[in-house]
Structures are given as structure tokens and as C-alpha cells.
Write a protein that holds these residues in place. Structure first.
Motif, PDB file in Angstrom:
ATOM      1  N   ASP A 103       0.845  -1.199   0.000  1.00  0.00           N
ATOM      2  CA  ASP A 103       0.000   0.000   0.000  1.00  0.00           C
ATOM      3  C   ASP A 103       0.885   1.256   0.000  1.00  0.00           C
ATOM      4  O   ASP A 103       1.560   1.557   0.993  1.00  0.00           O
ATOM      5  N   ASP A 104       0.854   1.994  -1.119  1.00  0.00           N
ATOM      6  CA  ASP A 104       1.723   3.176  -1.236  1.00  0.00           C
ATOM      7  C   ASP A 104       1.390   4.242  -0.196  1.00  0.00           C
ATOM      8  O   ASP A 104       2.273   4.955   0.269  1.00  0.00           O
ATOM      9  N   PHE A 105       0.105   4.336   0.164  1.00  0.00           N
ATOM     10  CA  PHE A 105      -0.282   5.369   1.145  1.00  0.00           C
ATOM     11  C   PHE A 105       0.346   5.074   2.511  1.00  0.00           C
ATOM     12  O   PHE A 105       0.964   5.946   3.128  1.00  0.00           O
ATOM     13  N   ILE A 106       0.202   3.829   2.965  1.00  0.00           N
ATOM     14  CA  ILE A 106       0.779   3.459   4.274  1.00  0.00           C
ATOM     15  C   ILE A 106       2.302   3.591   4.231  1.00  0.00           C
ATOM     16  O   ILE A 106       2.914   4.138   5.145  1.00  0.00           O
ATOM     17  N   ARG A 107       2.904   3.104   3.117  1.00  0.00           N
ATOM     18  CA  ARG A 107       4.379   3.118   3.051  1.00  0.00           C
ATOM     19  C   ARG A 107       4.930   4.542   3.067  1.00  0.00           C
ATOM     20  O   ARG A 107       5.907   4.850   3.734  1.00  0.00           O
ATOM     21  N   SER A 108       4.281   5.436   2.301  1.00  0.00           N
ATOM     22  CA  SER A 108       4.874   6.782   2.257  1.00  0.00           C
ATOM     23  C   SER A 108       4.460   7.648   3.439  1.00  0.00           C
ATOM     24  O   SER A 108       5.295   8.361   3.988  1.00  0.00           O
ATOM     25  N   ASN A 109       3.217   7.535   3.886  1.00  0.00           N
ATOM     26  CA  ASN A 109       2.769   8.438   4.947  1.00  0.00           C
ATOM     27  C   ASN A 109       3.046   7.930   6.365  1.00  0.00           C
ATOM     28  O   ASN A 109       3.397   8.712   7.237  1.00  0.00           O
ATOM     29  N   TYR A 110       2.864   6.638   6.587  1.00  0.00           N
ATOM     30  CA  TYR A 110       3.009   6.126   7.947  1.00  0.00           C
ATOM     31  C   TYR A 110       4.421   5.597   8.232  1.00  0.00           C
ATOM     32  O   TYR A 110       4.862   5.590   9.372  1.00  0.00           O
ATOM     33  N   ILE A 111       5.088   5.095   7.195  1.00  0.00           N
ATOM     34  CA  ILE A 111       6.435   4.532   7.396  1.00  0.00           C
ATOM     35  C   ILE A 111       7.517   5.510   6.933  1.00  0.00           C
ATOM     36  O   ILE A 111       8.592   5.564   7.504  1.00  0.00           O
ATOM     37  N   ASN A 112       7.207   6.291   5.901  1.00  0.00           N
ATOM     38  CA  ASN A 112       8.165   7.240   5.329  1.00  0.00           C
ATOM     39  C   ASN A 112       9.327   6.522   4.643  1.00  0.00           C
ATOM     40  O   ASN A 112      10.495   6.870   4.817  1.00  0.00           O
ATOM     41  N   LYS A 113       8.970   5.515   3.876  1.00  0.00           N
ATOM     42  CA  LYS A 113       9.975   4.641   3.280  1.00  0.00           C
ATOM     43  C   LYS A 113      10.676   5.277   2.083  1.00  0.00           C
ATOM     44  O   LYS A 113      11.819   4.956   1.776  1.00  0.00           O
ATOM     45  N   GLY A 114       9.981   6.107   1.350  1.00  0.00           N
ATOM     46  CA  GLY A 114      10.655   6.833   0.270  1.00  0.00           C
ATOM     47  C   GLY A 114      10.763   6.102  -1.051  1.00  0.00           C
ATOM     48  O   GLY A 114      11.549   6.510  -1.902  1.00  0.00           O
ATOM     49  N   PHE A 115      10.002   5.012  -1.228  1.00  0.00           N
ATOM     50  CA  PHE A 115       9.898   4.424  -2.571  1.00  0.00           C
ATOM     51  C   PHE A 115       8.521   3.817  -2.758  1.00  0.00           C
ATOM     52  O   PHE A 115       7.799   3.578  -1.783  1.00  0.00           O
ATOM     53  N   SER A 116       8.173   3.597  -4.028  1.00  0.00           N
ATOM     54  CA  SER A 116       6.814   3.141  -4.346  1.00  0.00           C
ATOM     55  C   SER A 116       6.767   1.643  -4.636  1.00  0.00           C
ATOM     56  O   SER A 116       7.811   1.005  -4.814  1.00  0.00           O
ATOM     57  N   PHE A 117       5.547   1.130  -4.732  1.00  0.00           N
ATOM     58  CA  PHE A 117       5.400  -0.281  -5.104  1.00  0.00           C
ATOM     59  C   PHE A 117       5.960  -0.518  -6.506  1.00  0.00           C
ATOM     60  O   PHE A 117       6.565  -1.548  -6.775  1.00  0.00           O
ATOM     61  N   ASP A 118       5.783   0.446  -7.388  1.00  0.00           N
ATOM     62  CA  ASP A 118       6.346   0.315  -8.745  1.00  0.00           C
ATOM     63  C   ASP A 118       7.862   0.220  -8.710  1.00  0.00           C
ATOM     64  O   ASP A 118       8.464  -0.542  -9.476  1.00  0.00           O
ATOM     65  N   ASN A 119       8.507   0.995  -7.831  1.00  0.00           N
ATOM     66  CA  ASN A 119       9.971   0.907  -7.681  1.00  0.00           C
ATOM     67  C   ASN A 119      10.377  -0.500  -7.246  1.00  0.00           C
ATOM     68  O   ASN A 119      11.347  -1.076  -7.748  1.00  0.00           O
ATOM     69  N   TYR A 120       9.605  -1.044  -6.293  1.00  0.00           N
ATOM     70  CA  TYR A 120       9.867  -2.409  -5.811  1.00  0.00           C
ATOM     71  C   TYR A 120       9.721  -3.421  -6.944  1.00  0.00           C
ATOM     72  O   TYR A 120      10.563  -4.296  -7.156  1.00  0.00           O
ATOM     73  N   ARG A 121       8.609  -3.276  -7.700  1.00  0.00           N
ATOM     74  CA  ARG A 121       8.323  -4.236  -8.768  1.00  0.00           C
ATOM     75  C   ARG A 121       9.431  -4.222  -9.827  1.00  0.00           C
ATOM     76  O   ARG A 121       9.901  -5.276 -10.257  1.00  0.00           O
ATOM     77  N   THR A 122       9.872  -3.050 -10.212  1.00  0.00           N
ATOM     78  CA  THR A 122      10.943  -2.935 -11.198  1.00  0.00           C
ATOM     79  C   THR A 122      12.216  -3.617 -10.679  1.00  0.00           C
ATOM     80  O   THR A 122      12.865  -4.377 -11.398  1.00  0.00           O
ATOM     81  N   ALA A 123      12.552  -3.338  -9.410  1.00  0.00           N
ATOM     82  CA  ALA A 123      13.768  -3.922  -8.827  1.00  0.00           C
ATOM     83  C   ALA A 123      13.664  -5.443  -8.759  1.00  0.00           C
ATOM     84  O   ALA A 123      14.615  -6.164  -9.096  1.00  0.00           O
ATOM     85  N   ALA A 124      12.502  -5.935  -8.335  1.00  0.00           N
ATOM     86  CA  ALA A 124      12.319  -7.384  -8.218  1.00  0.00           C
ATOM     87  C   ALA A 124      12.415  -8.054  -9.584  1.00  0.00           C
ATOM     88  O   ALA A 124      12.990  -9.143  -9.725  1.00  0.00           O
TER      89      ALA A 124
END
Ligand SMILES: [Zn+2]
Length: 322
Positions: free
Chosen positions: A146-167
Motif C-alpha cells: 500500500d503506497d499510502f501506508i508506506r509513504s505516509n506512515y512509514i516514510n519509506k521513500g519508494f513506491s510499489f512500482d519501484n519495488y516491482r521494477t527492482a524485483a
């Protein structure tokens, strides 16, 4: 004093892991190398970057050599973590990466190497430096799909699309991918946290062969610690961990692991205090057997309290009328 510290890893320990390529339990040596640390340093729950230091590349190789002196005599998996990204060349240079690959390859008893990186450092050339190793796995801390939880609640600084490309890059290079999911980031209720990791798992199945479920714990000097001291956060129940593992694993071939770090402590995932060690052992047993039946018939009086927390989740959150 700094130089003595820089020649030893942050930590190194032996445990057991599930070796999915041969479908059996195997010894596992985990090494946490001390490097300059994660460049991002903004995730609300993460205090690992406090382990960083001003180290040279020679120090990093010395740390690994020091750790390998205590390696088991028979087959094992080697996990190298840096409290940052193994593929970030500010932490591990290209030459050091190649030296590490040569050290690993020279030891036939190392059956598999697992390293971790943020997705922005994944590229073909860097993975190919490690490709001489029999089994290579790259771990990515996605935490949630979930991009909303990752960016707003965790502050991870990358998107699910970034993850998918890397994987996809890792998979194209012949490496397998282990995806870390975080159970109960800050600001997420107990019930939604369980639902989030199960839903996230559905979205990462195509790219991952292993899901590692991290049970959120309160590390020192983090924003999460501040929330926790103000009573705005409770680490997940261990019952929630079981529920999440069942939901992720059910009907899927994927390997699910969960190292219950800090289980039973107030800063870690916990139940009532009297059943914690039994539940923790069951999770550890599941890790090496992948058999959900280890959770059958687990009961404690506190399970009713946990059920109530879930049942009234929306009501307690104020989003559902009485
Ligand atoms: Zn209990």
C-alpha cells in the motif's frame, strides 16, 4: 577505539532457516556488517542506522572474515546485512562486492547467499558481480504494497512500482527475491495491520519466492519510540502474527518466514506475558517446517481479549456507528 570496533561486525549469529531449493531446514549464519549505514535514515520505526560507523572497505572485508571463522563445518546459508543496502556502493564498493563474492564462492559449504537492498540500488551489473554464487537471493524491505501506508506512515521513500521494477531485474538476473512485509506500522490498527500484510502478500507473490514477515518492534531513538512512549502505539499481538502467517501462507507455495524479534517484551510483539514464549516457539517451528499445523490448538485466556480488539476495530476507530 573506533578502529577496533570497525573491524568487527555489529553482530553475527547461527540459527536455522528453511532452504527452499532443497525443501529442508539448514543452518544459517547471519552477519550484520558495520558500514557507513543506510543513506535514507527516515523510516519511522528504524534505528539500525545508529549502528553505522566510519569504516574502510578493508574493515568491511575484515568483519566478514572474522564472522566466517565461526561458520559451521557443514552446509549453510549466509545472510549478509548492512543495516542499509548491500548494493549501495557508498556502503559496499564494487571491488568489495566482488571480493565478497569470491570469498563466498571459495567456500563450497555456503549454499546460498542472501543480501538486502533498497530497490533504487538494484541493477543488472551489480547483481552479476554476485552471480557466481550457487543460489543468490536479494531481500527488499517493501513493508507493505500500500503506497499510502508506506509513504505516509512509514516514510519509506519508494513506491510499489519501484519495488516491482527492482524485483523484476533481480529475477531476470537469476536471483530470487525475498520481500519483507511489516506487521503493524505506526498509525495502523491491529485488524487493518493483519489485513494489510495479507493483501500485500497477494501483490508480491509474482515477484517473490519468500515473504519475511517482520513483527514491528520499538527500536531506540526512532519516531516510533516517541509515539510508543506517548501511548500512541502498541506492538502487534503474537496472535496477529499467527493470523497473518496463516493468511499469507494458505494455499500458496511461497516460503513464509517470521523472526519474532523481541517477542514477549513490551517493545516487541507480545500477548499477555504467560503465553508469549509458547507462541514464539511455534512461530520458530513454523519457520523451519513451513507447516501451519504447528499453530493448531494454541490457546490462552488472552486470545479472547485479542479477538475483542479485532471485533471492535472499526467501532473503536470511530469509523463505524454503534
Ligand atoms: Zn496469553
Amino acid at each position: 577505539m573506533i578502529s577496533a570496533k570497525s573491524k568487527k561486525p555489529v553482530a553475527a549469529w547461527l540459527s536455522y532457516d528453511y532452504f527452499k531449493e532443497e525443501q529442508r531446514a539448514i543452518k544459517c549464519l547471519t552477519v550484520i556488517l558495520r558500514t557507513t549505514g543506510c543513506y535514507w535514515r527516515k523510516c519511522r520505526m528504524c534505528g539500525f542506522w545508529h549502528e553505522s560507523a566510519d569504516v574502510t572497505q578493508a574493515d568491511i572485508l575484515a568483519q566478514l572474515e572474522h564472522s566466517l571463522r565461526n561458520s559451521p563445518g557443514d552446509d549453510f546459508i549466509l545472510k549478509i546485512f548492512t543495516s542499509g543496502s548491500f548494493l549501495d556502493e557508498r556502503e559496499i564498493s564494487r571491488n568489495t562486492r566482488r571480493e565478497i563474492a569470491a570469498m563466498v564462492k571459495a567456500r563450497k559449504e555456503i549454499r546460498k547467499l542472501i543480501v538486502e537492498t533498497r530497490p533504487e540500488f538494484m541493477n543488472k551489473a551489480r547483481i552479476e558481480d554476485l552471480n557466481s554464487i550457487e543460489h543468490l537471493e536479494i531481500a527488499i524491505g517493501l513493508e507493505t504494497a500500500d503506497d499510502f501506508i508506506r509513504s505516509n506512515y512509514i516514510n519509506k521513500g519508494f513506491s510499489f512500482d519501484n519495488y516491482r521494477t527492482a524485483a523484476e531485474i533481480a529475477n531476470e538476473c537469476g536471483a530470487t527475491v525475498k520481500t519483507y512485509l511489516l506487521l503493524k506500522p505506526p498509525f495502523v490498527s491491529e485488524k487493518r495491520a493483519i489485513e494489510d500484510v495479507i493483501k500485500s502478500a497477494e501483490l508480491v507473490y509474482p515477484y517473490s519466492t519468500t515473504i519475511s514477515l517482520n513483527l514491528c518492534n520499538v527500536q531506540k531513538y526512532t519516531q516510533l519510540e516517541y509515539l510508543w512512549t506517548k501511548k500512541y502505539y502498541r506492538p502487534p499481538w503474537l496472535w496477529s502474527a499467527i493470523e497473518a502467517i496463516k493468511g499469507i501462507k494458505r494455499n500458496h507455495e511461497i516460503v513464509v518466514m517470521s523472526d519474532p524479534v523481541g517477542a514477549g517484551h513490551i517493545r516487541g510483539p507480545h500477548n499477555c506475558g504467560s503465553c508469549d514464549s509458547t507462541v514464539k516457539e511455534a512461530i520458530q517451528n513454523f519457520n523451519v517446517t513451513q507447516d501451519l499445523s504447528v499453530f493448531d490448538c494454541m490457546y490462552c485466556d488472552c486470545k479472547a481479549v485479542w479477538h475483542t480488539v479485532l471485533r471492535f476495530d472499526k467501532f473503536l476507530f470511530g469509523s463505524e456507528p454503534v
